[in-house]
Design an enzyme around this catalytic site. Structure first.
Site, short mmCIF file in Angstrom:
data_model
loop_
_atom_site.label_atom_id
_atom_site.label_comp_id
_atom_site.label_asym_id
_atom_site.label_seq_id
_atom_site.Cartn_x
_atom_site.Cartn_y
_atom_site.Cartn_z
N THR A 1 0.84 -1.20 0.00
CA THR A 1 0.00 0.00 0.00
C THR A 1 0.87 1.24 0.00
OG1 THR A 1 -1.87 1.11 1.06
CG2 THR A 1 -0.20 0.20 2.52
N LYS B 1 -10.26 1.97 17.72
CA LYS B 1 -10.70 1.66 16.35
C LYS B 1 -10.15 0.30 15.92
CE LYS B 1 -10.37 3.17 11.57
NZ LYS B 1 -9.76 4.07 10.61
N ASP C 1 -7.72 -5.56 0.81
CA ASP C 1 -8.72 -4.85 0.04
C ASP C 1 -9.93 -4.78 0.94
OD1 ASP C 1 -9.35 -3.40 -2.31
OD2 ASP C 1 -10.76 -4.98 -2.84
N ARG D 1 -10.64 -4.18 9.56
CA ARG D 1 -9.23 -4.42 9.29
C ARG D 1 -8.55 -4.98 10.53
NH1 ARG D 1 -8.27 0.06 7.24
NH2 ARG D 1 -8.58 -0.63 5.11
#
Length: 199
Positions: free
Chosen positions: A8, A176, A70, A182
């Site tokens: 990424t 988070k 993704d 994720r």
């Protein structure tokens, strides 16, 4: 220490991945460490197809184990859109603000109780020798009618997590990562790496 390529250039995504994989004996590299790395077209029909493609290309080009994710937003009232097109929902190279504006426009007449959505993530881990693994996570929430919070990226300011009473953009990074799609996929990856390593 083993080097692991995170396929990424997204600094927000890299920061989340590094925080969750902290403590493992790996040095994380990103595509920023490989300036000539080509753009990989995300032409898969699923998050898994795109993640596997990005990770396997990165492993083959760099000769190092690589992981890629993704992920995207799946909105029930929009029949699963934006889905695999989440990052480019309002066009190629679209900004987060433009994507959020398009989403809000499309949900303008949809009542709150029908704005249910999920963040989905698939992480792929590939070795240069061809081994491939995938790990998936999901988080359910509701799309608000205006953004809240300044943290995170993407659709985080619009995605309200009921059990936290906050949007993803209002949560501190550690909180988070504990609940995110994720974070859940990376926890499975971290467990795999802790037990089996990369091979």
């Amino acid at each position: 220490m083993t080097r692991l390529v995170v396929a990424t250039r997204n600094k927000g995504k890299l920061r989340e991945i590094a925080a969750i994989l902290d403590g493992l004996p790996f040095t994380l590299l990103s595509l920023e460490d490989f300036p000539d790395f080509p753009e990989v077209e995300e032409d898969g029909k699923t998050f898994e197809e795109n993640a596997l493609k990005k990770a396997s290309v990165a492993a083959n080009i760099t000769g190092l184990p690589a992981l890629a994710d993704d992920s995207g937003l799946v909105v029930d009232a929009l029949d699963g859109k934006p889905g695999v097109y989440s990052a480019r929902y309002s066009g190629e190279n679209a900004s987060d603000e433009a994507n959020n504006a398009k989403l809000l426009s499309e949900l303008e007449s949809v009542p709150y109780e029908e704005r249910t959505a999920a963040f989905r993530c698939t992480i792929a881990l590939c070795s240069p020798g061809g081994k491939r693994y995938t790990f998936s996570g999901e988080l359910h929430g509701v799309i608000l009618d205006s953004p809240r919070g300044t943290g995170g990226f993407g659709y985080d300011p619009l995605f309200f997590v009921s059990e936290k009473g906050a949007t993803m953009a209002e949560l501190p990074l550690e909180a988070k990562n504990a609940v995110s799609h994720r974070g859940r996929a990376l926890a499975l990856l971290k467990d795999h790496l802790g037990w089996q390593g990369i091979e």
